[in-house]
Design a protein around this motif. Structure first.
Motif, PDB file in Angstrom:
ATOM      1  N   ARG A 138     -25.513 -10.244   7.882  1.00  8.47           N
ATOM      2  CA  ARG A 138     -26.940 -10.201   7.570  1.00  8.47           C
ATOM      3  C   ARG A 138     -27.723 -11.124   8.492  1.00  8.47           C
ATOM      4  O   ARG A 138     -28.836 -10.776   8.919  1.00  8.47           O
ATOM      5  CB  ARG A 138     -27.186 -10.579   6.112  1.00  8.47           C
ATOM      6  CG  ARG A 138     -28.677 -10.535   5.763  1.00  8.47           C
ATOM      7  CD  ARG A 138     -28.935 -10.341   4.307  1.00  8.47           C
ATOM      8  NE  ARG A 138     -30.380 -10.125   4.063  1.00  8.47           N
ATOM      9  CZ  ARG A 138     -30.875  -9.604   2.966  1.00  8.47           C
ATOM     10  NH1 ARG A 138     -30.072  -9.220   1.982  1.00  8.47           N
ATOM     11  NH2 ARG A 138     -32.173  -9.435   2.816  1.00  8.47           N
TER      12      ARG A 138
ATOM     13  N   VAL B 254     -29.470  -1.176   6.788  1.00  7.23           N
ATOM     14  CA  VAL B 254     -29.309  -1.520   5.377  1.00  7.23           C
ATOM     15  C   VAL B 254     -28.181  -0.690   4.767  1.00  7.23           C
ATOM     16  O   VAL B 254     -27.357  -1.198   3.992  1.00  7.23           O
ATOM     17  CB  VAL B 254     -30.623  -1.299   4.613  1.00  7.23           C
ATOM     18  CG1 VAL B 254     -30.470  -1.701   3.147  1.00  7.23           C
ATOM     19  CG2 VAL B 254     -31.757  -2.095   5.268  1.00  7.23           C
TER      20      VAL B 254
ATOM     21  N   TYR C 177     -35.241  -5.767   1.939  1.00  3.84           N
ATOM     22  CA  TYR C 177     -34.586  -5.806   3.246  1.00  3.84           C
ATOM     23  C   TYR C 177     -35.583  -5.703   4.404  1.00  3.84           C
ATOM     24  O   TYR C 177     -35.207  -5.278   5.495  1.00  3.84           O
ATOM     25  CB  TYR C 177     -33.558  -4.680   3.348  1.00  3.84           C
ATOM     26  CG  TYR C 177     -32.410  -4.827   2.380  1.00  3.84           C
ATOM     27  CD1 TYR C 177     -31.306  -5.608   2.693  1.00  3.84           C
ATOM     28  CD2 TYR C 177     -32.440  -4.199   1.142  1.00  3.84           C
ATOM     29  CE1 TYR C 177     -30.251  -5.754   1.816  1.00  3.84           C
ATOM     30  CE2 TYR C 177     -31.395  -4.336   0.245  1.00  3.84           C
ATOM     31  CZ  TYR C 177     -30.307  -5.110   0.583  1.00  3.84           C
ATOM     32  OH  TYR C 177     -29.251  -5.250  -0.295  1.00  3.84           O
TER      33      TYR C 177
END
Length: 405
Positions: free
Chosen positions: A272, A253, A345
């Protein structure tokens, strides 16, 4: 493990992500023995330079190798203690090579690799040899508990390089050696080391006793800034040097946020997607552990929780059985609490390292105390969310699975 360099290449030369399909076979980290010639302060197996009762016999270990081969695991990592301390290490390594595991690696302190045995090591064709160092010179020797350990390990690195064996350095960062990180990266460059592995401290074994030595969050961020800068410089220069981190999936992250300030939206979307396909923490899913006595764990740090023993049932049966902890670890999203439960996340880091939450609170689904991102950085609206979602647990837990669910 977060493969920082690999994902940097996705920013430069993007490829379509490959989502996981079907049951995942684990990388197996097999601690062959607790015997070790060093006395590391953060050793998660609490090893020592003596024999330990109850370790697998030669025949039992050979049977484990055959089962793992038939199970078609993607990689086998022989570890310890110090694996070269096991009485039949070379026989087991030769059998592992004969069984043709897709990837065969060795995790060692490096002090027992020398000119007399490096040819044997090279001939076995290990794909990778990871050697642990915790600083330069006397700092490493203090961490490792033996004078001269640094030079012996460095000699092991050089012996491997002389025979063309791919070698990496593993560095466990704490507040007492964080200042040596630049020098460790310089050492990799000067010695032609192929890979650098930054390991965050995990609260297990002697590492649990020394949790106060864990780096403060601002120190961790500075370390990651340096690591990202060095890794990116190597990528841009076309150098083969690889950087990975372990035991803190929040690193992914943090890297995403670094990329957000430098790359176009389409590159970020692809990054991502790759990180979500990876999925972060893989304990009990993509990683499994066999300890020296044959007990199977979700990873090397879950020593207080045992799925079963390979002395009684093959690893392949234990791993594909109906164990409750394994089933919950494989759940996506996991039943996380606190900041981890509210994090935007989760699909990237998978809730980070569950064993730290367990050791600190008695609840493996509480938030990971080593996440160093702010509430705003992880999309948590309530910045005052309690840092510990459950009442702290003061001792080590040996409770059965139902306590953890």
């Amino acid at each position: 493990m977060f493969r920082l360099t690999q994902y940097m290449h996705q920013l430069r030369s993007p490829t379509p992500p490959r989502p996981r399909r079907g049951p995942v076979k684990p990388v197996v980290i097999w601690n062959l023995t607790r015997s070790c010639n060093l006395k590391c302060r953060h050793c998660y197996t609490v090893s020592a330079d003596r024999p330990f009762p109850g370790e697998l016999t030669h025949d039992q270990a050979m049977a484990v190798l055959r089962d793992l081969s038939d199970f078609r695991i993607p990689a086998l990592i022989l570890s310890g203690g110090e694996p070269l301390s096991r009485f039949d290490f070379w026989d087991l390594a030769a059998e592992a090579r004969r069984l043709d595991f897709r990837h065969l690696s060795l995790s060692t302190n490096g002090t027992r690799i020398n000119a007399e045995n490096v040819d044997r090591l090279a001939d076995l064709g290990f794909d990778y040899v990871g050697i642990s160092l915790d600083g330069i010179g006397a700092v490493n020797d203090w961490f490792r508990g033996v004078d001269g350990a640094y030079q012996q390990a460095l000699d092991g690195v050089r012996a491997c390089k002389s025979r063309g064996v791919k070698v990496g350095l593993r560095f466990t960062i704490t507040r007492d050696n964080a200042h040596h990180l630049p020098a460790m990266l310089d050492l990799c460059r000067d010695e032609g080391v192929d890979k650098f592995y930054l390991s965050h401290l995990v609260y297990a074994g002697r590492g649990d006793k020394h949790r106060a030595e864990d780096t403060a969050h601002d120190h961790t961020r500075r370390a990651m800034d340096l690591l990202i800068a060095r890794a990116w410089a190597a990528v841009e220069a076309g150098e083969p040097f690889e950087v990975v981190t372990g035991n803190n999936d929040a690193d992914a992250v943090y890297f995403m946020r670094w990329a957000e300030a430098r790359f176009a939206p389409e590159a970020l979307a692809n990054l991502r997607a790759h990180l979500q396909a990876w999925g972060g923490n893989s304990s009990g899913l993509g990683v499994g552990n066999i300890d020296p006595q044959g007990r199977v764990h979700p990873d090397t740090y879950w020593s207080d929780y045992t799925v079963g023993s390979v002395k009684e049932r093959p690893f392949s049966e234990l791993w594909t059985g109906d164990d409750a902890i394994l089933a919950t670890l494989r759940t996506r999203p996991r039943p996380l609490k606190g900041r981890c439960g509210a994090c935007a996340y989760q699909s990237v880091c998978g809730g980070n390292t569950r064993i730290r939450a367990l050791q600190l609170t008695g609840d493996p689904w509480a938030e990971d105390p080593a996440c160093y991102l702010s509430a705003r950085e992880i999309g948590v609206e309530d910045a005052d969310l309690d840092r510990l979602a459950v009442t702290p647990f003061r001792g080590k837990s040996h409770d059965p699975a139902h306590r953890f669910l």
